[in-house]
Design a protein around this motif. Structure first.
Motif, PDB file in Angstrom:
ATOM      1  N   ARG A  42       0.726  -1.123  -0.035  1.00 38.83           N
ATOM      2  CA  ARG A  42      -0.137  -0.049   0.055  1.00 38.83           C
ATOM      3  C   ARG A  42       0.858   1.211  -0.039  1.00 38.83           C
ATOM      4  NH1 ARG A  42      -1.046   1.907   5.602  1.00 38.83           N
ATOM      5  NH2 ARG A  42      -0.001   0.966   6.706  1.00 38.83           N
ATOM      6  N   ASP A  43       0.233   2.398  -0.331  1.00 45.64           N
ATOM      7  CA  ASP A  43       1.054   3.688  -0.462  1.00 45.64           C
ATOM      8  C   ASP A  43       1.259   4.269   1.084  1.00 45.64           C
ATOM      9  OD1 ASP A  43       1.351   3.754  -3.132  1.00 45.64           O
ATOM     10  OD2 ASP A  43      -0.341   4.876  -3.593  1.00 45.64           O
ATOM     11  N   HIS A  44       2.209   4.875   1.516  1.00 46.44           N
ATOM     12  CA  HIS A  44       2.383   5.531   2.518  1.00 46.44           C
ATOM     13  C   HIS A  44       1.299   6.786   2.410  1.00 46.44           C
ATOM     14  CE1 HIS A  44       4.345   8.820   5.155  1.00 46.44           C
ATOM     15  NE2 HIS A  44       4.898   7.688   5.762  1.00 46.44           N
ATOM     16  N   PRO A  45       0.858   7.232   3.507  1.00 46.43           N
ATOM     17  CA  PRO A  45       0.003   8.358   3.532  1.00 46.43           C
ATOM     18  C   PRO A  45       0.418   9.720   2.540  1.00 46.43           C
ATOM     19  CG  PRO A  45      -0.123   7.487   5.571  1.00 46.43           C
ATOM     20  CD  PRO A  45       1.078   6.787   4.847  1.00 46.43           C
ATOM     21  N   VAL A  46       1.975  10.093   2.821  1.00 45.64           N
ATOM     22  CA  VAL A  46       2.367  11.123   1.974  1.00 45.64           C
ATOM     23  C   VAL A  46       2.273  10.761   0.463  1.00 45.64           C
ATOM     24  CG1 VAL A  46       4.425  12.413   1.639  1.00 45.64           C
ATOM     25  CG2 VAL A  46       3.708  11.944   4.038  1.00 45.64           C
ATOM     26  N   VAL A  47       2.716   9.481   0.284  1.00 42.49           N
ATOM     27  CA  VAL A  47       2.648   9.102  -1.400  1.00 42.49           C
ATOM     28  C   VAL A  47       1.281   9.125  -1.651  1.00 42.49           C
ATOM     29  CG1 VAL A  47       3.092   7.339  -2.801  1.00 42.49           C
ATOM     30  CG2 VAL A  47       4.718   7.694  -0.940  1.00 42.49           C
ATOM     31  N   ALA A  48       0.287   8.790  -1.060  1.00 43.52           N
ATOM     32  CA  ALA A  48      -1.254   8.846  -1.433  1.00 43.52           C
ATOM     33  C   ALA A  48      -1.517  10.016  -1.700  1.00 43.52           C
ATOM     34  CB  ALA A  48      -2.189   8.140  -0.451  1.00 43.52           C
ATOM     35  N   ARG A  49      -1.402  11.004  -0.768  1.00 47.73           N
ATOM     36  CA  ARG A  49      -1.608  12.469  -0.924  1.00 47.73           C
ATOM     37  C   ARG A  49      -1.183  13.024  -2.351  1.00 47.73           C
ATOM     38  NH1 ARG A  49      -2.553  15.942   4.354  1.00 47.73           N
ATOM     39  NH2 ARG A  49      -3.583  17.133   2.640  1.00 47.73           N
ATOM     40  N   ILE A  50       0.045  12.971  -2.477  1.00 47.39           N
ATOM     41  CA  ILE A  50       0.791  13.285  -3.632  1.00 47.39           C
ATOM     42  C   ILE A  50       0.042  12.947  -4.879  1.00 47.39           C
ATOM     43  CG2 ILE A  50       2.880  13.481  -5.190  1.00 47.39           C
ATOM     44  CD1 ILE A  50       4.401  13.124  -2.550  1.00 47.39           C
ATOM     45  N   LYS A  51      -0.116  11.557  -4.764  1.00 41.17           N
ATOM     46  CA  LYS A  51      -1.066  11.120  -6.059  1.00 41.17           C
ATOM     47  C   LYS A  51      -2.384  11.798  -6.094  1.00 41.17           C
ATOM     48  CE  LYS A  51       1.168   6.489  -6.295  1.00 41.17           C
ATOM     49  NZ  LYS A  51       0.957   5.140  -6.088  1.00 41.17           N
ATOM     50  N   GLN A  52      -2.908  11.997  -5.112  1.00 40.85           N
ATOM     51  CA  GLN A  52      -4.435  12.557  -5.132  1.00 40.85           C
ATOM     52  C   GLN A  52      -4.421  13.638  -5.526  1.00 40.85           C
ATOM     53  OE1 GLN A  52      -5.667  11.799  -1.043  1.00 40.85           O
ATOM     54  NE2 GLN A  52      -6.287   9.744  -1.385  1.00 40.85           N
ATOM     55  N   ALA A  53      -3.377  14.573  -5.151  1.00 42.94           N
ATOM     56  CA  ALA A  53      -3.078  15.834  -5.541  1.00 42.94           C
ATOM     57  C   ALA A  53      -2.523  16.182  -7.092  1.00 42.94           C
ATOM     58  CB  ALA A  53      -1.952  16.678  -4.677  1.00 42.94           C
ATOM     59  N   GLY A  54      -2.336  14.867  -8.012  1.00 43.41           N
ATOM     60  CA  GLY A  54      -2.210  15.280  -9.239  1.00 43.41           C
ATOM     61  C   GLY A  54      -0.744  14.995  -9.437  1.00 43.41           C
ATOM     62  N   GLY A  55       0.246  14.683  -8.512  1.00 41.77           N
ATOM     63  CA  GLY A  55       1.658  14.534  -8.644  1.00 41.77           C
ATOM     64  C   GLY A  55       2.182  13.334  -9.101  1.00 41.77           C
ATOM     65  N   ILE A  56       3.146  13.192  -9.975  1.00 39.37           N
ATOM     66  CA  ILE A  56       3.744  11.955 -10.683  1.00 39.37           C
ATOM     67  C   ILE A  56       5.094  11.608  -9.977  1.00 39.37           C
ATOM     68  CG2 ILE A  56       4.788  11.013 -12.746  1.00 39.37           C
ATOM     69  CD1 ILE A  56       2.901  13.267 -14.129  1.00 39.37           C
ATOM     70  N   ILE A  57       5.012  10.419  -9.395  1.00 33.60           N
ATOM     71  CA  ILE A  57       6.185   9.887  -8.606  1.00 33.60           C
ATOM     72  C   ILE A  57       7.020   9.495  -9.672  1.00 33.60           C
ATOM     73  CG2 ILE A  57       7.027   8.045  -7.033  1.00 33.60           C
ATOM     74  CD1 ILE A  57       5.157  10.022  -5.922  1.00 33.60           C
ATOM     75  N   HIS A  58       8.275  10.450  -9.954  1.00 29.48           N
ATOM     76  CA  HIS A  58       9.234  10.247 -10.875  1.00 29.48           C
ATOM     77  C   HIS A  58      10.371   9.155 -10.657  1.00 29.48           C
ATOM     78  CE1 HIS A  58      11.780  11.210 -14.152  1.00 29.48           C
ATOM     79  NE2 HIS A  58      12.821  11.859 -13.085  1.00 29.48           N
ATOM     80  N   ALA A  59      10.916   9.323  -9.293  1.00 32.73           N
ATOM     81  CA  ALA A  59      12.045   8.546  -8.867  1.00 32.73           C
ATOM     82  C   ALA A  59      11.950   8.521  -7.474  1.00 32.73           C
ATOM     83  CB  ALA A  59      13.018   9.081  -9.411  1.00 32.73           C
ATOM     84  N   ARG A  60      12.846   7.439  -6.995  1.00 30.44           N
ATOM     85  CA  ARG A  60      13.004   7.386  -5.579  1.00 30.44           C
ATOM     86  C   ARG A  60      14.611   7.518  -5.156  1.00 30.44           C
ATOM     87  NH1 ARG A  60       8.800   4.136  -3.272  1.00 30.44           N
ATOM     88  NH2 ARG A  60      10.267   3.309  -1.638  1.00 30.44           N
ATOM     89  N   THR A  61      14.530   8.118  -4.205  1.00 23.70           N
ATOM     90  CA  THR A  61      15.954   8.626  -3.622  1.00 23.70           C
ATOM     91  C   THR A  61      16.520   7.768  -2.521  1.00 23.70           C
ATOM     92  OG1 THR A  61      15.117  10.302  -2.241  1.00 23.70           O
ATOM     93  CG2 THR A  61      15.709  10.818  -4.397  1.00 23.70           C
ATOM     94  N   THR A  62      17.552   7.525  -2.393  1.00 23.26           N
ATOM     95  CA  THR A  62      18.052   6.534  -1.547  1.00 23.26           C
ATOM     96  C   THR A  62      18.314   7.221  -0.153  1.00 23.26           C
ATOM     97  OG1 THR A  62      20.526   7.387  -2.136  1.00 23.26           O
ATOM     98  CG2 THR A  62      19.740   5.212  -3.055  1.00 23.26           C
ATOM     99  N   THR A  63      18.294   6.499   0.882  1.00 24.39           N
ATOM    100  CA  THR A  63      18.682   7.043   2.391  1.00 24.39           C
ATOM    101  C   THR A  63      19.326   6.084   3.248  1.00 24.39           C
ATOM    102  OG1 THR A  63      17.198   7.624   4.249  1.00 24.39           O
ATOM    103  CG2 THR A  63      16.442   5.698   3.155  1.00 24.39           C
ATOM    104  N   PHE A  64      20.098   6.840   4.435  1.00 23.43           N
ATOM    105  CA  PHE A  64      20.677   5.820   5.250  1.00 23.43           C
ATOM    106  C   PHE A  64      19.740   4.728   5.680  1.00 23.43           C
ATOM    107  CE2 PHE A  64      22.571  10.058   5.631  1.00 23.43           C
ATOM    108  CZ  PHE A  64      23.987   9.905   5.325  1.00 23.43           C
ATOM    109  N   GLU A  65      20.364   3.688   6.177  1.00 16.22           N
ATOM    110  CA  GLU A  65      19.813   2.435   6.608  1.00 16.22           C
ATOM    111  C   GLU A  65      18.716   2.917   7.741  1.00 16.22           C
ATOM    112  OE1 GLU A  65      20.628  -2.105   7.693  1.00 16.22           O
ATOM    113  OE2 GLU A  65      22.210  -0.556   7.931  1.00 16.22           O
ATOM    114  N   PHE A  66      17.431   2.741   7.497  1.00 22.33           N
ATOM    115  CA  PHE A  66      16.312   2.809   8.237  1.00 22.33           C
ATOM    116  C   PHE A  66      16.281   4.369   8.491  1.00 22.33           C
ATOM    117  CE2 PHE A  66      17.954  -1.353   9.502  1.00 22.33           C
ATOM    118  CZ  PHE A  66      16.760  -1.990   8.746  1.00 22.33           C
ATOM    119  N   ALA A  67      16.519   5.172   7.647  1.00 23.77           N
ATOM    120  CA  ALA A  67      16.634   6.551   7.852  1.00 23.77           C
ATOM    121  C   ALA A  67      17.211   7.257   9.226  1.00 23.77           C
ATOM    122  CB  ALA A  67      15.185   7.393   7.651  1.00 23.77           C
TER     123      ALA A  67
END
Length: 67
Positions: A42-67
């Motif tokens: 399922r989508d994280h709530p932030v991702v869901a809101r971006i999609k609902q607002a018409g945003g296009i998920i273009h890419a994913r960026t890396t992060t430190f282990e477990f942020a």
């Protein structure tokens, strides 16, 4: 400047998200090799809101282990 009433706030805007935010069907390793094959169901709530607002998920960026 006004926008057309049928356009959502992020309509057509490309957005990158961090690997710690789940996106349905995409690998979500949270920066760890332990979870490299984990697929989000399922989508994280932030991702869901971006999609609902018409945003296009273009890419994913890396992060430190477990942020």
């Amino acid at each position: 400047m006004s926008r057309a009433p049928d356009l959502r706030p992020l309509e057509g805007l490309t957005v990158t998200i961090k690997d710690v935010l789940d996106q349905t069907g995409q690998c979500s390793s949270h920066g760890s090799l332990v979870f490299r094959d984990l697929r989000a169901t399922r989508d994280h709530p932030v991702v869901a809101r971006i999609k609902q607002a018409g945003g296009i998920i273009h890419a994913r960026t890396t992060t430190f282990e477990f942020a």
